[in-house]
Design an enzyme around this catalytic site. Structure first.
Site, PDB file in Angstrom:
ATOM      1  N   GLU A 195      -1.918   4.126   8.988  1.00 37.40           N
ATOM      2  CA  GLU A 195      -1.240   2.842   9.261  1.00 37.40           C
ATOM      3  C   GLU A 195      -0.168   2.723   8.193  1.00 37.40           C
ATOM      4  OE1 GLU A 195      -2.064   1.032  11.861  1.00 37.40           O
ATOM      5  OE2 GLU A 195      -3.832   2.200  12.376  1.00 37.40           O
ATOM      6  N   CYS A 214       3.767  -5.345   6.180  1.00 32.99           N
ATOM      7  CA  CYS A 214       4.176  -4.103   6.857  1.00 32.99           C
ATOM      8  C   CYS A 214       4.911  -4.393   8.157  1.00 32.99           C
ATOM      9  CB  CYS A 214       2.961  -3.232   7.123  1.00 32.99           C
ATOM     10  SG  CYS A 214       1.651  -4.087   7.996  1.00 32.99           S
TER      11      CYS A 214
HETATM   12  P1  NAD Z   1       1.129   3.132  -1.219  1.00 37.25           P
HETATM   13  O1  NAD Z   1       1.344   4.167  -0.186  1.00 37.25           O
HETATM   14  O2  NAD Z   1       1.839   3.257  -2.497  1.00 37.25           O
HETATM   15  O3  NAD Z   1      -0.432   3.082  -1.605  1.00 37.25           O
HETATM   16  C1  NAD Z   1      -1.429   2.866  -0.648  1.00 37.25           C
HETATM   17  C2  NAD Z   1      -2.750   3.372  -1.167  1.00 37.25           C
HETATM   18  O4  NAD Z   1      -2.658   4.783  -1.310  1.00 37.25           O
HETATM   19  C3  NAD Z   1      -3.125   2.817  -2.541  1.00 37.25           C
HETATM   20  O5  NAD Z   1      -4.515   2.604  -2.584  1.00 37.25           O
HETATM   21  C4  NAD Z   1      -2.739   3.957  -3.461  1.00 37.25           C
HETATM   22  O6  NAD Z   1      -3.474   3.981  -4.662  1.00 37.25           O
HETATM   23  C5  NAD Z   1      -3.076   5.164  -2.607  1.00 37.25           C
HETATM   24  N1  NAD Z   1      -2.394   6.400  -2.993  1.00 37.25           N
HETATM   25  C6  NAD Z   1      -1.223   6.532  -3.675  1.00 37.25           C
HETATM   26  N2  NAD Z   1      -0.955   7.848  -3.863  1.00 37.25           N
HETATM   27  C7  NAD Z   1      -1.952   8.549  -3.281  1.00 37.25           C
HETATM   28  C8  NAD Z   1      -2.227   9.933  -3.130  1.00 37.25           C
HETATM   29  N3  NAD Z   1      -1.416  10.877  -3.639  1.00 37.25           N
HETATM   30  N4  NAD Z   1      -3.349  10.309  -2.468  1.00 37.25           N
HETATM   31  C9  NAD Z   1      -4.172   9.371  -1.944  1.00 37.25           C
HETATM   32  N5  NAD Z   1      -3.972   8.045  -2.060  1.00 37.25           N
HETATM   33  C10 NAD Z   1      -2.865   7.646  -2.720  1.00 37.25           C
HETATM   34  O7  NAD Z   1       1.403   1.748  -0.507  1.00 37.25           O
HETATM   35  P2  NAD Z   1       1.369   0.303  -1.167  1.00 37.25           P
HETATM   36  O8  NAD Z   1       2.567   0.149  -2.040  1.00 37.25           O
HETATM   37  O9  NAD Z   1       0.023   0.024  -1.737  1.00 37.25           O
HETATM   38  O10 NAD Z   1       1.521  -0.634   0.134  1.00 37.25           O
HETATM   39  C11 NAD Z   1       2.726  -0.897   0.732  1.00 37.25           C
HETATM   40  C12 NAD Z   1       2.950   0.002   1.932  1.00 37.25           C
HETATM   41  O11 NAD Z   1       1.867  -0.115   2.830  1.00 37.25           O
HETATM   42  C13 NAD Z   1       4.182  -0.389   2.724  1.00 37.25           C
HETATM   43  O12 NAD Z   1       4.862   0.773   3.130  1.00 37.25           O
HETATM   44  C14 NAD Z   1       3.603  -1.114   3.934  1.00 37.25           C
HETATM   45  O13 NAD Z   1       4.433  -1.110   5.070  1.00 37.25           O
HETATM   46  C15 NAD Z   1       2.350  -0.341   4.147  1.00 37.25           C
HETATM   47  N6  NAD Z   1       1.378  -1.115   4.927  1.00 37.25           N
HETATM   48  C16 NAD Z   1       1.124  -0.755   6.228  1.00 37.25           C
HETATM   49  C17 NAD Z   1       0.228  -1.498   6.998  1.00 37.25           C
HETATM   50  C18 NAD Z   1      -0.079  -1.126   8.428  1.00 37.25           C
HETATM   51  O14 NAD Z   1      -1.077  -1.615   8.954  1.00 37.25           O
HETATM   52  N7  NAD Z   1       0.702  -0.293   9.075  1.00 37.25           N
HETATM   53  C19 NAD Z   1      -0.405  -2.608   6.434  1.00 37.25           C
HETATM   54  C20 NAD Z   1      -0.125  -2.944   5.117  1.00 37.25           C
HETATM   55  C21 NAD Z   1       0.760  -2.192   4.369  1.00 37.25           C
END
Ligand code: NAD
Length: 471
Positions: A244, A278
């Site tokens: 997602e 998002c």
């Molecule tokens: P992010 O991708 O930076 O982090 C998301 C999660 O992934 C965090 O828990 C982070 O610690 C983890 N993560 C980071 N690097 C990783 C790696 N190398 N391996 C595994 N896990 C890792 O995103 P964010 O800044 O926390 O959230 C914002 C983003 O999330 C935006 O792009 C937003 O659009 C998206 N989002 C999407 C939805 C949806 O349902 N489509 C909902 C909410 C947020």
């Protein structure tokens, strides 16, 4: 709010790392808590606990699993004010919206998952076969910071309802409300190992969870970039991966839409949770002939927003989650102007009356074209862009002209015309004339916004493997 333990196998457990990660309050820039920085060894311990608990939980009748989830929903509601304040302090969400969306929707998701899970037909005859849907096993869940409880609920509640066990890694930026939720889950008395929490950074805990050979399904919500990294880490085990991801969602105003009514609503929708949503509708696609009218209405609506302390009930726009996020959003605004966008209101300059906190002015940019990054890159802050079209075909082309496909909106005085346009938009959810929220509607993305669906029946089926028995 300084948490010293992970939650593994039904008990609060010391991490093998003994390093803590600070949580910063975006409105004050002060440390308000911390959470353990978990390790791959912690992930191993949690995954094996979840594995041991799986057979018992999968064999628990669906209505009993649902009863646990309802107890969790009750707990979230009972502790609602406290949870809302926690999320406001760790994320910066204005308190009224935190109560309604951050907490209210999380409780509703647990309740809806319970209903869907207990009424689902897990066995269906398709002569001459019997189709059996059964849980995968251990679900690894990785969640973002922007809706910390709701995103956990979308995964954990549905995975548990389906009979899986869960190891959760929340965002290191906003883990405090997830620790509170874990306390509620603990009080609900779920069997040991059914739900486990390992906090920590993505590159360590998230990576270990994604690559783990004993995690059967990896459910990830976050940015598209990290979604790709997680997929690569998971590929070695061929586990199922649900993604997602990000969005850059359009709101299309058809020529017969009422600008004075629609634009203020569109601005409010774009800036929900300070623009850190998002599915925020961050692109206003408008008829060229209405451009000036739209710009004036958008400038008025954005300019009138009350920016400030998110704990004050009157605040409409709080700070962004971190200094890094604030700086990134400001750079986006400057780059857009450098690439030829017109600043209608807001801008990258600091707010003089808010010297502390990661605030960004509510910003509207116009004359944005597909050649500019601001048209197709997710900014994730209070920045709305205006794009112009000459005819309906061009409106649809513009609406679809990004790598994303999470959400969209169409506004028109003629609902049939709006529906016809909605059918042509590549997005997982499209709302017409502000159409209402449905907790059972599937949510997920086309294109680089993801590959799965959360919530409702499809959200449950995400977490079910299919077996065809030939009779
Ligand atoms: P992010 O991708 O930076 O982090 C998301 C999660 O992934 C965090 O828990 C982070 O610690 C983890 N993560 C980071 N690097 C990783 C790696 N190398 N391996 C595994 N896990 C890792 O995103 P964010 O800044 O926390 O959230 C914002 C983003 O999330 C935006 O792009 C937003 O659009 C998206 N989002 C999407 C939805 C949806 O349902 N489509 C909902 C909410 C947020």
């Amino acid at each position: 709010m300084h948490h010293r333990h992970l939650y593994i196998d039904g008990a609060w457990t010391t991490s093998t790392s003994r390093t803590d990660i600070d949580v910063i309050e975006p409105a004050t820039e002060k440390v308000i808590g911390s959470a353990p920085g978990g390790t791959p060894e912690d992930v191993d311990t949690a995954v094996y606990a979840a594995r041991r608990a799986f057979t018992g939980w999968a064999g628990t009748p669906a209505r009993h699993r649902a009863a646990y989830l309802r107890t969790v929903a009750d707990g979230i509601e009972r502790r609602g004010p406290e949870l809302a304040e926690l999320i406001t302090r760790e994320v910066g969400t204005p308190i009224g919206f935190a109560r309604m969306a951050q907490v209210g929707l999380a409780a509703l998701a647990f309740r809806t998952a319970a209903e869907v899970g207990e009424s689902y037909p897990y066995e269906q005859h398709q002569a001459p076969s019997l189709l059996i849907r059964e849980p995968f096993g251990v679900v690894g869940a990785i969640t973002p910071w922007n809706y910390p409880l709701y995103q956990v609920a979308a995964k954990a509640a549905y995975a548990l309802a389906a009979g899986n066990t869960v190891v959760l890694k929340p965002s290191e930026l906003a883990p405090l409300s997830v620790f509170a939720l874990t306390g509620i889950i603990d009080e609900a008395g779920l069997p040991a190992g059914v739900f486990n929490l390992v906090s920590g950074v993505g590159a360590v805990v998230g990576q270990a969870l994604a690559a783990h050979p004993d995690v059967d399904f990896l459910s990830f919500t976050g940015s598209t970039e990290v979604g790709k990294t997680v997929s690569r880490a998971a590929a070695g085990t061929v586990k199922r991966v649900g993604l997602e991801l990000g969005g850059k969602s359009p709101a299309v105003l058809l020529p017969d839409a009422e600008v004075s009514e629609v634009v203020p609503r569109a601005v409010a929708a774009a800036f929900l949770n300070n623009g850190q949503t998002c599915c925020a509708l961050t692109r206003l696609v408008v008829p060229r002939a209405r451009k000036e009218e739209v710009e004036r209405a958008a400038a008025r609506a954005a300019g009138a927003m009350r920016v400030g302390d998110p704990l004050l009930p009157a605040t409409q726009l709080g700070p962004l989650v971190s200094a890094g996020q604030r700086d990134r959003v400001r750079r986006h605004i400057q780059r857009a102007q450098g690439q030829g966008a017109t600043l209608i209101t807001g801008g990258a300059e600091p707010l003089q009356d808010l010297p502390h906190g990661y605030y960004v002015r509510p910003t509207v940019l116009s004359d944005v074209t597909t050649a500019m990054d601001a048209q197709h890159e997710e900014i994730f802050g209070p920045v709305l862009v205006i794009e112009c079209y000459d005819d309906e075909d061009e409106a649809v082309t513009l609406a679809n002209a990004t790598p994303y496909g999470l959400a969209a909106a169409v506004w028109s005085a003629d609902p049939d015309r709006a529906l016809a346009v909605a059918r042509r938009i590549q997005a997982g959810q499209v709302e017409i004339n502000g159409g209402g929220f449905n907790p059972r509607a599937p949510f997920g993305g086309y294109k680089q916004s993801g590959n799965g669906r959360e919530h409702g029946v499809l959200g449950l089926e995400e977490f079910l493997e299919v077996k065809a028995v030939q009779l």
